[in-house]
Design a protein around this motif. Sequence first.
Motif, short mmCIF file in Angstrom:
data_model
loop_
_atom_site.label_atom_id
_atom_site.label_comp_id
_atom_site.label_asym_id
_atom_site.label_seq_id
_atom_site.Cartn_x
_atom_site.Cartn_y
_atom_site.Cartn_z
N GLY A 1 0.83 -1.21 0.00
CA GLY A 1 0.00 0.00 0.00
C GLY A 1 0.86 1.25 0.00
O GLY A 1 1.93 1.27 0.59
N CYS A 2 0.40 2.29 -0.67
CA CYS A 2 1.08 3.57 -0.61
C CYS A 2 0.56 4.33 0.62
O CYS A 2 -0.33 3.86 1.31
N GLU A 3 1.12 5.53 0.86
CA GLU A 3 0.70 6.26 2.06
C GLU A 3 -0.77 6.66 1.99
O GLU A 3 -1.47 6.68 3.00
N LEU A 4 -1.26 6.93 0.78
CA LEU A 4 -2.67 7.29 0.63
C LEU A 4 -3.57 6.12 0.98
O LEU A 4 -4.54 6.27 1.72
N SER A 5 -3.26 4.93 0.46
CA SER A 5 -4.11 3.77 0.74
C SER A 5 -4.06 3.42 2.23
O SER A 5 -5.10 3.10 2.82
N ARG A 6 -2.89 3.52 2.83
CA ARG A 6 -2.80 3.20 4.27
C ARG A 6 -3.67 4.16 5.07
O ARG A 6 -4.39 3.75 5.98
N ARG A 7 -3.63 5.42 4.67
CA ARG A 7 -4.43 6.42 5.38
C ARG A 7 -5.92 6.12 5.23
O ARG A 7 -6.68 6.17 6.19
N ARG A 8 -6.35 5.80 4.02
CA ARG A 8 -7.79 5.59 3.78
C ARG A 8 -8.28 4.30 4.43
O ARG A 8 -9.41 4.26 4.95
N PHE A 9 -7.48 3.24 4.39
CA PHE A 9 -7.93 2.01 5.03
C PHE A 9 -8.03 2.20 6.55
O PHE A 9 -8.95 1.71 7.19
N THR A 10 -7.08 2.96 7.10
CA THR A 10 -7.14 3.22 8.55
C THR A 10 -8.34 4.10 8.88
O THR A 10 -9.04 3.88 9.88
N GLU A 11 -8.59 5.08 8.02
CA GLU A 11 -9.72 5.98 8.20
C GLU A 11 -11.04 5.20 8.21
O GLU A 11 -12.02 5.63 8.83
N ALA A 12 -11.06 4.05 7.52
CA ALA A 12 -12.29 3.25 7.45
C ALA A 12 -12.66 2.67 8.82
O ALA A 12 -13.77 2.15 8.98
N ASN A 13 -11.76 2.75 9.78
CA ASN A 13 -12.04 2.19 11.10
C ASN A 13 -12.71 3.19 12.04
O ASN A 13 -12.92 2.90 13.22
#
Lengths: 422, 553
Positions: free
Chosen positions: A33-45
């Motif tokens: 994952g790139c930094e954007l995907s990591r941020r968005r997947f974490t945001e999903a929590n």
Amino acid sequence: MIHSEVVCPFCGLLCDDLDVETRGPDVEVKANGCELSRRRFTEANVEWPGVKVGGRACSIDEATQRAGELLHAAAQPVMYGLATDLAGARAVLSLARRAGAIVDHANGAALQRNLSVTQHSGGFVTTLSEVRNRADLIVLMGTGSLARFPRLVERVFAPTQALVPERRAARECIAFGNDADIETHGASSWSVIACESAALGEVAMALRALVQSVELDAPRAGGIPMAQLRDVAERLAGAHYAVLVWSAAELEHEHAELSVEAFAELVRALNLNGRAASLPLGGTQGDVGMNQVCAWQSGWPLRVGFAQGVPDYDPHLNDVQRLVRDGEADCCLWLSSFAAEGQPPAGPAPLIALAHPGARFDVEPAVHIPVAIPGVDNAGLVQRSDGVVTLPLSRLREPRGPGAAKVLSSIEAALVRLDNGA
Amino acid sequence: MITRLKGATVYDPVHHADGEVRDLYMESGRMVEVAGESARIGRDVDLSGKVVMAGAIDMHTHIGGGKVNIARMMLPERGGALPGTQYTAPGCGGHAPATLTTGYRYAQMGYTACFEPALLPANARQAHMEMADTPIVDTGAYALLGNDDYLLGLLRDGADQQAVNDYVAWTLDATQCIGVKVVNPGGINAFKFNQRQLDVDEQGEHYGVRPRDIVRVLTRALHELGVPHPLHVHASNLGVPGNFESTLATMGAAEGRPVHLTHVQFHSYGAEGKRGFSSAAAQIAEAVNARSHVSVDVGQIMFGQTVTLSGDTMSQFRNRGLASPRKSVFMDIECDAGCGVVPFRYRDRNFVNALQWAIGLELFLSIDDPWRVFLTTDHPNGAPFTSYPHLIRLLMDRTFRNERLEAIHPGAAKHSHLGALDREYSLNEIAIMTRAGPARLLGLADRGHLGRGAVADITVYDPHADRERMFERPHSVYKDGELVVEHGELSAVTQGRTLAVKPDYDAGVERRLAAHFERYHTVRLANFKISQDEMVDHIGSEVVVQPCRDGVT
């Protein structure tokens, strides 16, 4: 549990090699994952907010009923945002036809910058795998977009292997933009030519003349010395497969479609004797897919309205953000399911918000329904930046609420009951 | 509950009914046989005086996929906006119709199955979604192969036929398709390497493979796999004067195996005369008549505005100067294929267009076997599909045809021997060409006829001497036994299904392909493949698998 080969829906590249772990209700990117995907997947929590009507907690049925009432009472409803998957897109259009709404995407202005050129004079475009395997020259018209497509270099411009290895070995990248963007997201081997975004059109026009051996009197174009542009032109004309890359969303100056047209005309000139193509970057927030579904179901792309009972396309008039701002819309349904940030269009009309659970509103919506995040909470389909590839999204965990398609269908059912006198 | 359709005048070539007056029976969506009066007959429909045929099948029409949508998006000025009705959504008709409108219109014209001839594997999901959003009609598609880097790499590296067969079978499975199409064999790929033309025996740039080789291995693959539909071929040199030689050479490349040459009108050109453009329809018809392994669809042009959309980037790009309006869109696509969208206006006073019109009709009237020639306009490339009734009238009414011939460019009329062709198609031959023949060529055993077990897709016409009027607006249409068109208007909107084939293949091919995808592509193989569950849950159309014949090894 670790899910592999997960499709990330959070930018238009739709990288599909992610490892994502689910632990109970939470998801986390574990690999690729790139930094954007990591941020968005974490945001999903983020914690799931409840359904609200006028700021007051209520049931989903009450909320969809109220939404139906608002649409039923409106003379010119609009639907905006539209950041959803393809099932959501189908449900959006079904409701729009029933409600007589105008549909537009949050990225509508950027979409139109590219589309108006296609509608005026056409173009020659290519796709990600073609660039990855066949290009020997890549020219970026603007570098600001690199941050929004973080793995573009790794997955498209500079892969380890290519089907035409000699092209990959010979591949050069020239970037018109700024050094800072390249330092964070580019590659050190690139040639960077400092250039303002608003000057890119002029640069493309000059290059177009130079590749056709037209003599130019001026010492510079777009602020760049002519000798430097001649060098770029020579490489373009000598390339086996040159690709011009841009992101319309990055071109914020007035009449930016003229810059896009200049890019397309440069590619046209190059195809007279050699081979070249454009790679317009997009696909964020589901914009490409929403536009495609709208076009195939109605006959016209986004910024079409159904108030007259027939599809009525007007890319200038049907700018929904402006309609809401100027009070020409009397009800706005806003749908944004991929990201928590972003605000619905500001204006006096009552707002029905189908939103990411982490969304925060400056003004409390008349109806607020949190919806599932596609690719995390529900399976579905999304379209990639290049408008050809559609990829499957998985459901990674138990959803805490309904997907947008289901909510929109319920709202439509409420509207049908009201239309029939219920 | 059995429905009896009483006293219909039936045209069912498969069962040798040529205007036979009889009763038909259907139950639970299928045709049944009933001996004598039966208490089980729950509904009687009086069809005395009506002509009845199985639902029509369009085996080549561009109804789904990215290039169709490019046409919609790039031509907003084309008009054609349509209001909805009690049963139908608002949409768009004309030469780049909305998918919803397409389904309604086809059903209203008595069509019950339509096939997209150029599904690009990387774009398969979109193509199937558009077809799922085409109401009522069952659909299917032919997967594009023969310009993809993978196959050309196999051929360059001397891979054996079995490797090709496995790849072809895998592709059919992964893309949920019923056949395979090749467009300008090797030519779309060669154009990516800046080659601007490619003859049948010429080597393509980079991979060095000839069109002849591609046609040979793909016809062999489909034949050995037992796929009913032969390789569907858009031959080399489309539109080029003198291209009839390429067409004949392409027939030969199949080496006697079944092969289908599509929109063959565009491939029947000579280079005679002072304009360097002439009809070679006679040569092509003669070749088709002499070769029982060859079938064709015509791709008739009609005068008026339309849009040409094709996977043949090479040919479309070559013809871009003829665009009307003056704009066109081209794409190089995913190491798969490409496309070109060029709006076009065919004019009856233009020598070339007028002769193209005549050439199509010459082909129809000179090819003897109605089981091997199919009625298409390559929608929308030659004309929108709504022009089929007009075309049927041209084929059935010699007087009308000759009147139309007088109205075209006089030089073109002189260069065509259309005026000397007396033949008039019978209703039986039309039924073969639009129902029985397509069903047989696609291997659809339970369609295209009205015998026991057939799907109850039925078209009821009011007979009329003006055949255009007759075929334009059937009296009623049944889809799976349900009345969907009544008195010429839609009365129900149903969801069609996707017809596909699944020949066997060695699972090992998937390991090799997975490695290839991971190494070179921007999509993983696991995410590329479409499952039957996905077709139902997300695409919106259930797959009905059609049987293959016993393979030939």
